[in-house]
Design an enzyme around this catalytic site. Structure first.
Site, PDB file in Angstrom:
ATOM      1  N   ASP A   1      11.658  -6.109  -4.787  1.00 52.57           N
ATOM      2  CA  ASP A   1      10.477  -6.963  -4.665  1.00 52.57           C
ATOM      3  C   ASP A   1      10.504  -7.701  -3.331  1.00 52.57           C
ATOM      4  OD1 ASP A   1       8.284  -8.921  -5.591  1.00 52.57           O
ATOM      5  OD2 ASP A   1       8.634  -7.732  -7.393  1.00 52.57           O
TER       6      ASP A   1
ATOM      7  N   HIS B   1       6.618 -13.820  -5.328  1.00 54.14           N
ATOM      8  CA  HIS B   1       6.425 -12.714  -6.267  1.00 54.14           C
ATOM      9  C   HIS B   1       7.752 -12.271  -6.887  1.00 54.14           C
ATOM     10  CE1 HIS B   1       5.278  -8.579  -7.567  1.00 54.14           C
ATOM     11  NE2 HIS B   1       4.068  -9.104  -7.717  1.00 54.14           N
TER      12      HIS B   1
ATOM     13  N   VAL C   1      12.649 -11.668 -16.161  1.00 56.37           N
ATOM     14  CA  VAL C   1      13.786 -10.882 -16.661  1.00 56.37           C
ATOM     15  C   VAL C   1      14.796 -11.797 -17.340  1.00 56.37           C
ATOM     16  CG1 VAL C   1      15.763  -9.472 -15.977  1.00 56.37           C
ATOM     17  CG2 VAL C   1      13.528  -9.075 -14.912  1.00 56.37           C
TER      18      VAL C   1
ATOM     19  N   ASN D   1      -3.362  -3.333 -11.186  1.00 55.52           N
ATOM     20  CA  ASN D   1      -4.319  -4.374 -11.565  1.00 55.52           C
ATOM     21  C   ASN D   1      -5.751  -4.051 -11.156  1.00 55.52           C
ATOM     22  OD1 ASN D   1      -2.213  -5.900 -12.589  1.00 55.52           O
ATOM     23  ND2 ASN D   1      -1.892  -6.972 -10.680  1.00 55.52           N
TER      24      ASN D   1
ATOM     25  N   ALA E   1       3.924   4.694 -11.937  1.00 56.34           N
ATOM     26  CA  ALA E   1       3.580   4.559 -13.354  1.00 56.34           C
ATOM     27  C   ALA E   1       2.766   5.747 -13.852  1.00 56.34           C
ATOM     28  CB  ALA E   1       2.820   3.253 -13.580  1.00 56.34           C
TER      29      ALA E   1
ATOM     30  N   SER F   1       2.406  -7.158 -12.785  1.00 55.11           N
ATOM     31  CA  SER F   1       3.702  -7.320 -12.121  1.00 55.11           C
ATOM     32  C   SER F   1       4.663  -8.103 -12.996  1.00 55.11           C
ATOM     33  CB  SER F   1       3.540  -8.079 -10.805  1.00 55.11           C
ATOM     34  OG  SER F   1       2.994  -7.282  -9.808  1.00 55.11           O
TER      35      SER F   1
END
Length: 443
Positions: free
Chosen positions: A188, A231, A239, A313, A323, A384
């Site tokens: 990230d 972010h 997590v 999104n 994905a 996200s």
């Protein structure tokens, strides 16, 4: 992200107990033009190789190329080359005896840009201060500051509702290890290594900054505006709310604007596996498919590593890559690659989430309270932050004992709550994440 928040004085912090849950803001989905952009003239070469091939032999055949991933046991190597050097190397390789070298095929592709999805709403990433500032994570969700509620009532109620929606109180009782011994790699924007709620829970020593090329994967502000600042810290906090004793491996691949060349992500994925990560979170994506990334993901899955991705999104049908590759010939439904979308607290499709018949499952992704740089909390919205809730659930289950990726994925989907959305329910995967029901399978 335009963000305003109050800063908490570190002097006021007392480490006691907390575990806030998460789901994410939405990483900006690249436009077709952005997805086709490359980092200059860079290309990626994916080579299918025999197990006898050596790194030196490949480097000699492709001088000037940068090795991103070398896995002769897995039958591949991935290199980054400039456009001109790549074409020249390809010509040399194709004109010589590939079998002698041990290379059966070479595939070049543009080093396209991936992005963290953009915010689904103008107010999608609002912040809140600590309202007193005495709290910390300990062994899960057992209370705040010896039972004192130090958050504004609205935020406290939102956090509790989120924890209960995921079944975290029961899940963390069922698995008191709470992720102990499991490493989750977060690819990230980096992480705020100084955040009080993340102290002792981030494997900074093994982390790496692929943006600046150093060993400090710290969040950085964009030069112009806030970009995607925070972010990665928000993803990390999600997590650790679900699996507070897990270790997060921070790998900074996204620039402050939230973008990264594909080569950077491939290289970081290789490092994640080599560093012992059992779960990888990818809250990013592209509208362009990539042989190199697919190969690297397949290599990680072959070594028992689970890879969790956000669906995107766009609010429309059709998820971003990788994905979109879930439940395909490349990655069957139980392969260990998961695509996660977002639902509202009522388990209806979030208006911003990308969706599709090949989605794995969903998780709550609207105004989830999580960590943010500079000792702050954030209310984060987007896919996200739905993905890392699933990554945390997998870490929680793995700490209960070893299990195969195929079984974990099967059990995760089998225990999901049925989606209630009458219009989109067939395109939101198996249902919504239920952490308690999932880990009960292992205890």
């Amino acid at each position: 992200m335009q963000i305003k928040a109050r800063t908490l004085s570190c002097l006021a912090l007392v480490v006691t107990t907390l575990a806030i849950t998460s789901c994410g803001t939405r990483a900006p989905v690249p436009t077709e033009g952005e997805a086709a952009a490359t980092g200059g003239a860079d290309q990626i070469a994916t080579l299918r190789i025999e197990s006898s091939v050596t790194r030196d032999a490949l480097q000699g055949a492709m001088p000037g190329a940068r090795m991103l991933s070398f896995n002769p046991a897995g039958g591949y190597a991935i290199l980054s080359v400039t456009g001109q050097d790549g074409r020249a190397a390809g010509a040399r390789l194709n004109s010589q005896s590939l079998r002698t070298l041990g290379v059966s095929s070479v595939q070049f592709e543009a080093d396209v840009v991936l992005s963290a999805p953009s915010d689904p709403r103008a107010d999608g990433l609002g912040l809140t201060g600590w309202a007193g500032g005495i709290t910390g994570w300990a062994a899960g969700i057992t209370g705040w500051a010896a039972g004192a509620n130090i958050l504004p009532e609205t935020d406290w109620n939102r956090a509790v509702a989120y924890w209960n929606a995921l079944g975290l109180p029961q899940a963390q009782q069922l698995v008191p290890e709470r992720g102990q011994g499991v490493k989750v790699a977060v690819l990230d924007t980096g992480v705020d290594l100084n955040h009080p709620l993340l102290q002792g829970r981030v494997d900074a020593a093994a982390g790496w900054d692929f943006v600046d090329g150093d060993a400090l994967p710290q969040e950085e502000h964009a030069l112009l505006g806030d970009g995607k600042y925070g972010h990665g810290t928000a993803v990390t906090g999600i997590v650790l709310q679900v699996a507070p004793n897990a270790k997060v491996l921070p790998l900074r691949v996204l620039s402050p604007d939230g973008s990264a060349p594909m080569s950077r992500v491939v290289q970081a994925l290789d490092r994640a596996v080599a560093s012992g990560a059992k779960v990888v979170n990818l809250s990013l994506g592209s509208t362009t498919d990539s042989t190199a990334l697919n190969t690297a993901i397949a290599g990680a899955l072959a070594q028992g590593v689970l890879v969790v991705t956000s669906s995107g999104n766009s609010g429309t049908e059709g998820m971003v890559y990788p994905a979109r590759k879930v439940n395909s010939a490349t990655f069957p439904a139980d392969s260990g690659l998961l695509a996660v979308g977002s639902v509202s607290p009522g388990l209806y499709k979030s208006d911003f989430t990308s969706y599709g018949v090949n989605m794995s499952l969903t998780a709550p992704g609207e105004e989830v309270l999580t960590t943010f740089p500079d000792n702050r909390l954030v209310r984060a919205t987007g896919t996200s932050f739905a993905a890392p809730a699933v990554a945390g659930a997998l870490a929680l289950a793995l700490s209960a004992g070893p299990s195969s990726p195929a079984r974990l994925v099967t059990d995760l989907c089998a225990t999901a709550r049925a989606n209630l959305d009458p219009i989109f329910k067939t395109k939101l995967g198996a249902g919504t994440l239920d952490v308690a029901a999932f880990v009960d399978t292992y205890r």
